[in-house]
Design an enzyme around this catalytic site. Sequence first.
Site, PDB file in Angstrom:
ATOM      1  N   ARG A  80       0.842  -1.189   0.000  1.00  0.00           N
ATOM      2  CA  ARG A  80       0.000   0.000   0.000  1.00  0.00           C
ATOM      3  C   ARG A  80       0.884   1.248   0.000  1.00  0.00           C
ATOM      4  O   ARG A  80       1.156   1.831   1.039  1.00  0.00           O
ATOM      5  CB  ARG A  80      -0.940  -0.012   1.204  1.00  0.00           C
TER       6      ARG A  80
ATOM      7  N   HIS B 151     -10.188   1.421   0.424  1.00  0.00           N
ATOM      8  CA  HIS B 151     -10.269   1.193  -1.022  1.00  0.00           C
ATOM      9  C   HIS B 151     -11.726   1.042  -1.447  1.00  0.00           C
ATOM     10  O   HIS B 151     -12.516   0.364  -0.772  1.00  0.00           O
ATOM     11  CB  HIS B 151      -9.530  -0.097  -1.407  1.00  0.00           C
TER      12      HIS B 151
ATOM     13  N   ASN C  62      -9.218   6.383  -5.680  1.00  0.00           N
ATOM     14  CA  ASN C  62      -9.908   5.123  -5.390  1.00  0.00           C
ATOM     15  C   ASN C  62     -10.048   4.887  -3.890  1.00  0.00           C
ATOM     16  O   ASN C  62     -10.445   3.813  -3.465  1.00  0.00           O
ATOM     17  CB  ASN C  62      -9.135   3.952  -6.034  1.00  0.00           C
TER      18      ASN C  62
ATOM     19  N   ASN D  27     -14.448  -0.601   7.589  1.00  0.00           N
ATOM     20  CA  ASN D  27     -13.437  -1.016   6.621  1.00  0.00           C
ATOM     21  C   ASN D  27     -12.843  -2.380   6.964  1.00  0.00           C
ATOM     22  O   ASN D  27     -12.600  -3.208   6.078  1.00  0.00           O
ATOM     23  CB  ASN D  27     -12.326   0.044   6.570  1.00  0.00           C
TER      24      ASN D  27
ATOM     25  N   GLU E  68     -15.990  -8.038   0.510  1.00  0.00           N
ATOM     26  CA  GLU E  68     -14.983  -8.159  -0.544  1.00  0.00           C
ATOM     27  C   GLU E  68     -14.486  -9.598  -0.674  1.00  0.00           C
ATOM     28  O   GLU E  68     -14.280 -10.108  -1.789  1.00  0.00           O
ATOM     29  CB  GLU E  68     -13.810  -7.219  -0.247  1.00  0.00           C
TER      30      GLU E  68
END
Length: 272
Positions: A83, A119, A140, A149, A157
């Site tokens: 990241r 993200h 993004n 998150n 996700e």
Amino acid sequence: MKLLHFYLILLFPFLPFVSLSQDHRAEIHCKHWLGGYPYGTPATNDLIIRDIYALSNNDDTKFADWVAYRLDPELISGSNKSRKWKADPWLDPSETLEPEPHHGDYKNAYDSIHTDRGHQAPLGSLDGSPFWYEANYLSNITPQKSDLNQGAWVTLEEKVRSMVNKYKVVYVMTGPLYEREMPPLPFADEPHKVPSGYWKIILVEMENGHIEPLAFIFDQDTPRGSALQNHLYTIDDVELRSHLDFLWELSDYKEKAIEANKNEDWFEINIK
């Protein structure tokens, strides 16, 4: 003039981007959406189309109004997880947040307001691409509460990646909601607007052409252990709250049927 706007003008010299009826909406062909791009963003937005996602960046909020991405097994099979945050090189510095110096606009965001760099198109679903690093562009990213998150958001996700292995191609659209005022990032030096929540739409086109939808809405203050069932909605609900129009390239009959379908049985099979 912005680079992308220049290209759009070359392609569509007589078509204003937003202020047209549905019959005259700009035809933008892209692999990242099924049934049309999310329609209804401000005319001043920057449309950015990359290999791993497409997004519409809002000059006022400094965040994307939507991000769309097409997933397949090869794309999600990588191991690039670094990241390294960067400002989007295709945006003017006044249109997006910045990572430097000393963590830039997100400095002390976790300590002050318990917020992560969240993200929209997840790095973990794009790290099989040679362009995986573009997932870390701040266009993004949005300020997303850590409990969301690192809780229900990341869980969904992971479920989507399981769906990709099962169905081979999955289309995702996601974006923020602004339904109440939120505390700003404490050290950001650009005016911005922190989202109060998020939406996500998942679409799978079956072999017979039938489209299976799932739609979710999350509040920023979603508790870390919140069950995904609590956030299952219809695309109609997302349209009402986001003020965007989805699936408008489909026939009216097909669009209405898909957008009204909460698809709880399919949720039970694929997500729960």
